[in-house]
Design a protein around this motif. Structure first.
Motif, PDB file in Angstrom:
ATOM      1  N   SER A  14       0.805  -1.244  -0.047  1.00  0.00           N
ATOM      2  CA  SER A  14       0.139   0.099  -0.137  1.00  0.00           C
ATOM      3  C   SER A  14       1.015   1.325   0.120  1.00  0.00           C
ATOM      4  CB  SER A  14      -0.865  -0.070   1.082  1.00  0.00           C
ATOM      5  OG  SER A  14      -1.627  -1.214   1.327  1.00  0.00           O
ATOM      6  N   ASP A 207       3.834   1.152  10.144  1.00  0.00           N
ATOM      7  CA  ASP A 207       2.645   0.277  10.426  1.00  0.00           C
ATOM      8  C   ASP A 207       2.452   0.595  11.821  1.00  0.00           C
ATOM      9  OD1 ASP A 207       4.166  -1.890  12.448  1.00  0.00           O
ATOM     10  OD2 ASP A 207       5.235  -2.257  10.498  1.00  0.00           O
ATOM     11  N   ARG A 289      -4.557 -10.745  -1.583  1.00  0.00           N
ATOM     12  CA  ARG A 289      -4.136  -9.814  -1.104  1.00  0.00           C
ATOM     13  C   ARG A 289      -4.473  -9.896   0.323  1.00  0.00           C
ATOM     14  NH1 ARG A 289      -7.581  -5.586  -2.672  1.00  0.00           N
ATOM     15  NH2 ARG A 289      -6.284  -5.237  -4.474  1.00  0.00           N
ATOM     16  N   SER A 291      -3.768  -7.587   4.273  1.00  0.00           N
ATOM     17  CA  SER A 291      -3.471  -6.179   5.167  1.00  0.00           C
ATOM     18  C   SER A 291      -3.949  -6.375   6.233  1.00  0.00           C
ATOM     19  CB  SER A 291      -4.440  -5.224   4.143  1.00  0.00           C
ATOM     20  OG  SER A 291      -5.705  -5.515   4.350  1.00  0.00           O
ATOM     21  N   SER A 297      -0.158  -3.403   2.612  1.00  0.00           N
ATOM     22  CA  SER A 297      -0.605  -4.880   2.071  1.00  0.00           C
ATOM     23  C   SER A 297       0.246  -5.303   1.269  1.00  0.00           C
ATOM     24  CB  SER A 297      -2.116  -4.696   1.251  1.00  0.00           C
ATOM     25  OG  SER A 297      -2.012  -3.849   0.143  1.00  0.00           O
ATOM     26  N   GLU A 299       0.381  -8.299  -1.866  1.00  0.00           N
ATOM     27  CA  GLU A 299      -0.326  -8.921  -3.132  1.00  0.00           C
ATOM     28  C   GLU A 299       0.369  -9.916  -4.032  1.00  0.00           C
ATOM     29  OE1 GLU A 299      -2.651  -7.281  -6.772  1.00  0.00           O
ATOM     30  OE2 GLU A 299      -3.502  -6.746  -5.062  1.00  0.00           O
TER      31      GLU A 299
END
Length: 843
Positions: A14, A207, A289, A291, A297, A299
């Protein structure tokens, strides 16, 4: 704090939680620890004094030191002349990369500095303080820098140490220390240019206390292909009790979603869209994906398919391994190419585009399997993505390879520690790609007596254990060849045919007899590597052999030796065609010889389809412009004539004439056979033509397939003759065509071709097709087409022959920056015709 966590790749992460630190950096060399004395890791400026200030070089990350030096004009292009010798100093230095940055991410609980891989290892400094150590080229590393001042500018420096002292092609595998790919240390297809660089992504990730590091998605597909269970495992770092959202995105964009606190999720699919290899169906790709709140995230792609190795009757009877690939319950005959990198310098401009082009060339040649050899890095993300999309199956070996002196897998504590550290990241990079259907421990690994090694060797077993623990969904081979015989030799084929399981070789052109005989005698169950050399295109040779003339093409020319000393063949061309005194003729003859040998090998292997499961040419492309090499496509992405002969032999419907070779004592016995992926019937016409086009022999017979070939005697005239075969379907449509030059067995059997009178070609564009006509009174051998060096070309045929008065239509597809804007010059030549140019207008 440094943590070697699971494969951290930024692809699909992301953007809100990720800051790319790639792009413009600075670069400087250092002999030993001069960088520390000059404080290059800690200070952005240097005062004037007795010691010269550091001259920083503009650099790109991801990239390569050689590429940066080349762009800065500090080294000659190693592709040219003898210039690679002048660039060998680069790997004898340490190198400092540095840049400044500000954190542009929103406030968060944690901040990590992430490296995708460095070649080869090094130390990371942040604002002059040692942050930690980077591992090898394959291994991602994350540094926790959560306390970093968000308002300040920071200096990031990476010190890359000298690459490890591994051996080139002729060394000892048992003494290998690392998993650094060894092709750059000097190989038969590559010069010595040891790569060094910050060659993977550098990013910041924020994060809220938990990060998705990786995911592994795999599908269990029912035998009837009507139901699939998709299982997704998520790797987390930090607080692993945080719920994870896992999404399955269908090929049509529909999305299924679930939340889990167990780090795994399951999706049940009715009538899934199944992924097939090229030629058997479509290649639909799902996306998965994962997250967490407040974090990036990840993928990955997913292809729903099964893959395994199964026995055919021959492998079962011999007590051999299974070698037949079965995809979604359907066994296939595997045909394709061995692959090496497209460039010695991964950071060179245009590498990704070249990789995609090479994959498309493979597909156009009817390949369904590509073997990525353990001498090189594993296939890049660009190449794997292309294979996923195009339906090209991938056989990937780990970067461990033979060495000549010994090929014994290493067992030293140093190597095993590096193996345990680096191998998991490689497996993680591969395991989500549906194209990857076969994994191997390495290339040409043996015991002390040169017998192929197997899982009983502790290092191979250790590699297999890693692969099983991290993947376990794909078949595994310990090495290739997997024995018990290593080589396809005449001695083995005649004395120990039952021991020809998976074999390699031969690779060299050895004239009109020895180049052909092993393939006729072979009883191999799998022929995973074999080849034949030829010279590169004349335009390619003149572009890169710049330190003098490219002629003569023998060991009296230092450039020719430097660009492929293993593959000289002028002496062989003289044996078969007589003396040749000009470059253009020589190039054409080498390429014609290569094409004839490889088509012969492919035909004999495929004719034994019930016994032989796969045949892979060594090699499709090359990473460096060789004067001679076994590649089918030269460094400038120009197909040699052999590319078209291999495409012909691998086509869904192909003709195999069953010839023992191109020469005989007064006659040759053919056994024409149709090699096809499906059953069928039609009419075969064979004609034998003199050098003036006169028909010397004409045969017509009905054909059904599959069926063994029936003998047909070809009477040989005093001079070489053209044997042509054409297969028409029941509706009269041409299904396949093959042309062979044949001659009486004598010294220099094809010399008369070189001494033929000149003929004249004419060219005409008709829409998207080029019409080539022979306006003379003698046959025009090996009519070949070529576009300029910066244009990708796709011709429906090249290297064909024209009888007097005959014309041939060739489909033309060109790609390049000027195609469609300007007319593109096409050059057409034949052995006895002056080259002609035509300005091609894009229809």
């Amino acid at each position: 704090m440094t943590t070697d966590e699971p494969d951290h790749q930024p692809r699909g992460a992301s953007a809100a939680f990720r800051q790319d630190l790639g792009g413009e950096w600075q670069l400087a060399p250092s002999v030993s620890e001069a960088w520390r004395f000059r404080r290059l890791h800690a200070e952005t400026g240097q005062e004037v004094g007795a010691f010269a200030r550091t001259a920083w070089i503009p650099a790109r990350v991801p990239g390569s030191v050689h590429a940066d030096l080349l762009r800065a004009g500090l080294i000659r292009d190693p592709n040219e002349g003898l210039a690679s010798l002048e660039a060998e100093w680069v790997s004898a230095r340490q190198w400092v990369y540095r840049r400044t940055f500000r954190v542009e991410l929103p406030a968060s609980a944690r901040l990590h500095l992430c490296f995708g891989g460095s070649d080869y290892g090094g130390d990371v400094f942040l604002n002059g303080a040692l942050l930690g150590t980077l591992a090898g080229p394959h291994t991602p590393v994350r540094f926790d820098i959560s306390g970093l001042d968000r308002g300040a500018e920071h200096l990031l420096a990476v010190l890359l140490r000298e690459p490890p002292p591994e051996a080139g092609q002729l060394g000892r595998t048992s003494e290998t220390r690392t998993l650094k790919p060894r092709y750059g240390y000097w190989w038969d297809f590559a010069t010595r240019l040891i790569h060094i660089g910050l060659w993977q992504d550098v990013i910041l990730e924020a994060d809220a206390g938990t990060a998705v590091l990786d995911l592994f998605a795999r599908a269990d597909l029912d035998a009837d292909l009507r139901r699939a269970t998709v299982r997704v495992d998520v790797d987390l770092g930090g607080d692993t009790t945080v719920p994870v959202t896992v999404s399955l995105i269908h090929p049509d964009g529909r999305q299924d979603e679930t939340r889990t606190t167990t780090r795994s999720a399951t999706f049940e699919l009715q009538d899934p869209e199944v992924w097939w290899p090229a030629g058997l169906g479509a290649q639909p790709l799902y996306r998965v994906r994962a997250s967490v709140p407040g974090g990036a995230s990840i993928e990955r792609c997913l292809g729903i398919r099964t893959a395994r190795l199964v026995h055919n009757a021959a492998s079962l009877e011999r007590g051999a391994r299974p070698y037949t690939l079965e995809i979604n319950g359907k066994a296939l005959y595997a045909r394709g190419f061995n692959m090496v990198p497209v460039d010695m310098i991964p950071g060179r401009d245009g590498v990704a585009e070249r990789e995609r082009a090479l994959a498309e060339y493979a597909l156009a040649a009817h390949a369904n399997l590509l073997r990525f050899n353990g001498v090189a890095p594993i296939a890049s993300d660009t190449m794997l993505d292309a294979c996923d999309e195009l339906g090209l199956l991938v056989w990937q070996e780990m970067p461990l390879t033979s060495s000549g002196t010994d090929n014994v897998p290493p067992t030293s504590p140093e190597f095993l520690a590096n193996l345990d550290r680096d191998l998991p990241a490689l497996v993680r990079r591969l395991r989500n790609h549906p194209s990857v259907v076969l994994l191997g421990a390495g290339n040409e690994l043996t015991d002390e007596r040169r017998r192929p090694a197997d899982e009983a060797h502790p290092t191979i077993r250790r590699i297999q254990d890693h692969i099983t623990a991290l993947d376990g969904t794909r078949p595994f081979l310990p090495t290739s060849p997997s024995g018990p015989e290593y080589d396809l030799s005449v001695d083995a084929a005649t004395g120990r045919p039952e021991d020809l399981h998976d074999v390699h070789g031969p690779w060299h052109y050895r004239g009109a007899h020895d180049s052909y005989r092993p393939h006729v005698l072979s009883r191999a169950l799998a022929h995973s590597e074999f080849g034949c050399q030829a010279a590169s295109r004349e335009t390619t040779l003149r572009r890169y052999l710049t330190d003098g003339s490219p002629w003569p093409m023998d060991d009296t020319n230092p450039q020719v030796v430097h660009h492929g000393e293993w593959w000289l063949m002028r002496h062989r061309i003289t044996e078969v065609f007589g003396p040749v005194d000009d470059l253009g003729t020589y190039v054409l003859l080498t390429q014609a010889a290569q094409g004839d040998v490889l088509r012969h090998a492919l035909g004999w292997n495929r004719s034994r389809r019930d016994e032989c499961s796969l045949a892979l040419i060594w090699q499709l492309g090359e990473p460096w412009p060789n004067a001679h090499n076994t590649s089918l496509i030269d460094y400038d992405l120009k197909p040699k004539l052999a590319y078209y002969r291999c495409r012909e032999a691998n086509a869904p419907v192909a003709l195999h004439l069953g010839l023992p070779g191109p020469v005989g004592k007064g006659h040759l016995t053919a056994a024409p056979q149709v090699l096809a992926d499906t059953t069928g019937s039609g009419e075969l016409t064979l004609t034998l033509h003199s050098l003036t086009g006169m028909t010397l022999q004409h045969e017509t017979r009905s054909m059904i397939w599959p069926a063994a070939g029936q003998p047909l005697n070809v009477t040989l005239p005093e001079e070489p003759a053209l044997l042509r075969a054409e297969l028409l379907g029941e509706d009269g449509v041409l299904l396949a065509r093959a042309e062979h030059w044949v001659a009486r067995d004598q010294p220099q059997p094809f010399a008369a071709l070189v001494g033929m009178p000149r003929t004249r070609l004419t060219l005409e564009q008709r829409g998207s097709r080029l019409v080539v006509r022979n306006a003379g009174v003698h046959v025009a051998p090996w009519v070949s087409l070529e576009s300029p060096s910066d244009v990708l070309e796709d011709f429906s045929d090249s290297g064909f022959n024209l009888l007097p008065g005959e014309e041939h239509e060739v489909g033309v597809t060109l790609r390049g920056p000027e195609v469609g804007v300007l007319a593109v010059p096409l050059t057409v030549r034949a052995l006895n015709a002056t080259p002609l140019d035509l300005l091609w207008e894009t229809p």
